[in-house]
Design an enzyme around this catalytic site. Structure first.
Site, mmCIF file in Angstrom:
data_model
loop_
_atom_site.group_PDB
_atom_site.id
_atom_site.type_symbol
_atom_site.label_atom_id
_atom_site.label_comp_id
_atom_site.label_asym_id
_atom_site.label_seq_id
_atom_site.Cartn_x
_atom_site.Cartn_y
_atom_site.Cartn_z
ATOM 1 N N SER A 44 0.848 -1.202 0.000
ATOM 2 C CA SER A 44 0.000 0.000 0.000
ATOM 3 C C SER A 44 0.874 1.240 0.000
ATOM 4 O O SER A 44 2.022 1.199 0.467
ATOM 5 C CB SER A 44 -0.875 0.006 1.262
ATOM 6 O OG SER A 44 -1.534 1.239 1.405
ATOM 7 N N TYR B 183 -1.803 -1.207 10.618
ATOM 8 C CA TYR B 183 -1.952 -1.570 9.199
ATOM 9 C C TYR B 183 -0.763 -1.083 8.374
ATOM 10 O O TYR B 183 -0.182 -1.847 7.581
ATOM 11 C CB TYR B 183 -3.247 -0.963 8.665
ATOM 12 C CG TYR B 183 -3.456 -1.112 7.173
ATOM 13 C CD1 TYR B 183 -3.992 -2.278 6.638
ATOM 14 C CD2 TYR B 183 -3.124 -0.077 6.289
ATOM 15 C CE1 TYR B 183 -4.198 -2.415 5.269
ATOM 16 C CE2 TYR B 183 -3.327 -0.204 4.920
ATOM 17 C CZ TYR B 183 -3.857 -1.376 4.410
ATOM 18 O OH TYR B 183 -4.047 -1.505 3.057
HETATM 19 P P1 NAD Z 1 -11.666 -5.828 0.153
HETATM 20 O O1 NAD Z 1 -12.378 -5.679 1.435
HETATM 21 O O2 NAD Z 1 -12.465 -5.971 -1.072
HETATM 22 O O3 NAD Z 1 -10.679 -7.057 0.196
HETATM 23 C C1 NAD Z 1 -10.052 -7.507 1.353
HETATM 24 C C2 NAD Z 1 -10.343 -8.982 1.464
HETATM 25 O O4 NAD Z 1 -9.522 -9.533 2.466
HETATM 26 C C3 NAD Z 1 -11.763 -9.309 1.857
HETATM 27 O O5 NAD Z 1 -12.606 -9.444 0.744
HETATM 28 C C4 NAD Z 1 -11.594 -10.623 2.603
HETATM 29 O O6 NAD Z 1 -11.984 -11.698 1.760
HETATM 30 C C5 NAD Z 1 -10.112 -10.726 2.821
HETATM 31 N N1 NAD Z 1 -9.787 -11.056 4.205
HETATM 32 C C6 NAD Z 1 -9.712 -10.224 5.264
HETATM 33 N N2 NAD Z 1 -9.398 -10.925 6.365
HETATM 34 C C7 NAD Z 1 -9.270 -12.222 5.989
HETATM 35 C C8 NAD Z 1 -8.974 -13.428 6.667
HETATM 36 N N3 NAD Z 1 -8.701 -13.446 7.987
HETATM 37 N N4 NAD Z 1 -8.957 -14.590 5.955
HETATM 38 C C9 NAD Z 1 -9.217 -14.583 4.629
HETATM 39 N N5 NAD Z 1 -9.503 -13.467 3.936
HETATM 40 C C10 NAD Z 1 -9.530 -12.309 4.621
HETATM 41 O O7 NAD Z 1 -10.682 -4.590 0.047
HETATM 42 P P2 NAD Z 1 -9.466 -4.263 -0.945
HETATM 43 O O8 NAD Z 1 -9.258 -2.822 -0.791
HETATM 44 O O9 NAD Z 1 -9.680 -4.843 -2.249
HETATM 45 O O10 NAD Z 1 -8.232 -4.970 -0.236
HETATM 46 C C11 NAD Z 1 -7.383 -5.849 -0.902
HETATM 47 C C12 NAD Z 1 -5.932 -5.551 -0.542
HETATM 48 O O11 NAD Z 1 -5.585 -4.284 -1.047
HETATM 49 C C13 NAD Z 1 -5.643 -5.521 0.951
HETATM 50 O O12 NAD Z 1 -4.420 -6.186 1.196
HETATM 51 C C14 NAD Z 1 -5.477 -4.046 1.231
HETATM 52 O O13 NAD Z 1 -4.621 -3.812 2.306
HETATM 53 C C15 NAD Z 1 -4.875 -3.583 -0.074
HETATM 54 N N6 NAD Z 1 -4.986 -2.148 -0.316
HETATM 55 C C16 NAD Z 1 -6.197 -1.562 -0.499
HETATM 56 C C17 NAD Z 1 -6.263 -0.205 -0.731
HETATM 57 C C18 NAD Z 1 -7.575 0.504 -0.954
HETATM 58 O O14 NAD Z 1 -7.586 1.733 -0.986
HETATM 59 N N7 NAD Z 1 -8.672 -0.178 -1.125
HETATM 60 C C19 NAD Z 1 -5.099 0.556 -0.758
HETATM 61 C C20 NAD Z 1 -3.880 -0.071 -0.572
HETATM 62 C C21 NAD Z 1 -3.835 -1.428 -0.350
#
Ligand code: NAD
Ligand code: MG
Length: 297
Positions: A189, A202
């Site tokens: 991130s 985080y």
């Molecule tokens: P999202 O909520 O769609 O996806 C996160 C997923 O993590 C969930 O759908 C869930 O299935 C999974 N998860 C959480 N805890 C879990 C567990 N204990 N066991 C199995 N699965 C689990 O949100 P997203 O934004 O698509 O996140 C995906 C990745 O992107 C994450 O690693 C997040 O840190 C990273 N990210 C997101 C952003 C943003 O702005 N959305 C920015 C930087 C990084």
């Protein structure tokens, strides 16, 4: 129909306003996001870049993982979808899209913050696909807390278990199955370098993911296995509407980027495909920042 190759102005390609205040309990559902996100359902056009490949995607039900899973399938890969049991309805939508693309989709719910479950997930994937050559670790946990005093040990532990330990368990378990040419893609991130004050735990896990990936990339390079990272900026996903941001921050979400808007998961599918495919054959230990133009080290 417009696809990811259509010439367009990135400042206006997607919603330029912020997002309405809303809250779901974590992990939330893509189907309950308002407005809904774009994961490339209508737009991602594959060109055969992952033909016959076998992929495991964690967090594949929604957000960035859903975009990666759709893109992988449309490029010709079979995909094991991991998610939490409460996200089954989201995961089934993704599975249907993968099957529409003519590829195999395997539903594999598991809480990867548990070592036994994380390791079993990899064995499930190998059995279901007859091998494994793409591991995309996308699942993550993000919980905004204003004051350090209010971060519980349980939250700190769960964030590290989900974001860092799970990667260790999954990569360690997958390694004996990965042939030369296989790729691991982890998800960091912008928070790794520009931590927000309310994301102490985080943001620290995301820096750990970058560093872990760079160390492992060197170790695995002689085996012909590449390890890279995608580092997103602000993307509209359930993570942000389930306490990843303070609710009152959603109307400004993404406005701080040079491109002036939040990203949509569809804009990340091509990044995961690039790092998974042989066209990135000389790229390993790299972090691909997809963040609307925010400077990174
Ligand atoms: P999202 O909520 O769609 O996806 C996160 C997923 O993590 C969930 O759908 C869930 O299935 C999974 N998860 C959480 N805890 C879990 C567990 N204990 N066991 C199995 N699965 C689990 O949100 P997203 O934004 O698509 O996140 C995906 C990745 O992107 C994450 O690693 C997040 O840190 C990273 N990210 C997101 C952003 C943003 O702005 N959305 C920015 C930087 C990084
Ligand atoms: Mg989800």
């Amino acid at each position: 129909m417009a696809d990811q190759f259509t010439f367009s102005d990135p400042t206006t390609l997607y919603r330029t306003d912020g997002y309405p205040e809303q809250h779901q309990d974590a992990p939330g559902l893509a189907e309950d996001l308002t407005p809904g996100a774009d994961h490339g359902e209508q737009s991602y056009r594959g060109t055969g870049r992952l033909t016959g490949r076998k992929a495991l995607v964690t967090g594949a039900d929604s957000g960035i993982g859903r975009a990666a899973a759709i893109a992988f399938a449309r490029e010709g890969a079979d995909v094991v979808l991991n998610y939490l049991p409460s996200e089954e309805s989201d995961a089934k939508e993704v599975a249907a899209l993968i099957e529409e693309a003519g590829r195999k989709a395997v539903l594999a719910p598991a809480d990867i913050s548990d070592e036994t479950a994380a390791r079993a997930l990899v064995r499930t994937a190998v059995d279901a696909l007859g091998g494994l050559d793409i591991v995309a670790n996308v699942a993550g946990k993000q919980t905004w807390v204003d004051d350090l005093a209010d971060i519980s040990s349980e939250q700190f532990d769960a964030t590290f278990k989900t974001n860092v330990y799970a990667l260790f368990w999954i990569m360690q378990e997958a390694l004996p199955h990965l042939q030369p040419g296989s790729t691991i893609i982890n998800t960091s991130s912008i928070q790794a370098y520009s931590p927000a004050p309310g994301l102490v735990d985080y943001a620290t896990t995301k820096a750990a993911i970058n560093t872990m990936s760079k160390a492992l990339a060197q170790q695995l390079a002689p085996k012909g296995i590449r390890v890279n990272v995608v580092a997103p900026g602000p993307f509209w996903t359930p993570l942000q509407a389930t306490g990843g941001q303070p609710t009152e921050a959603l109307p400004e979400f993404g406005q701080e980027t040079p491109l002036g808007r939040a990203g949509q998961p569809a804009e990340l599918g091509p990044a995961y495909v690039f790092l998974a495919s042989p066209e990135s054959s000389y790229v390993t230990g790299e972090t691909l920042n997809v963040n609307g133009g925010m400077p990174t080290p």
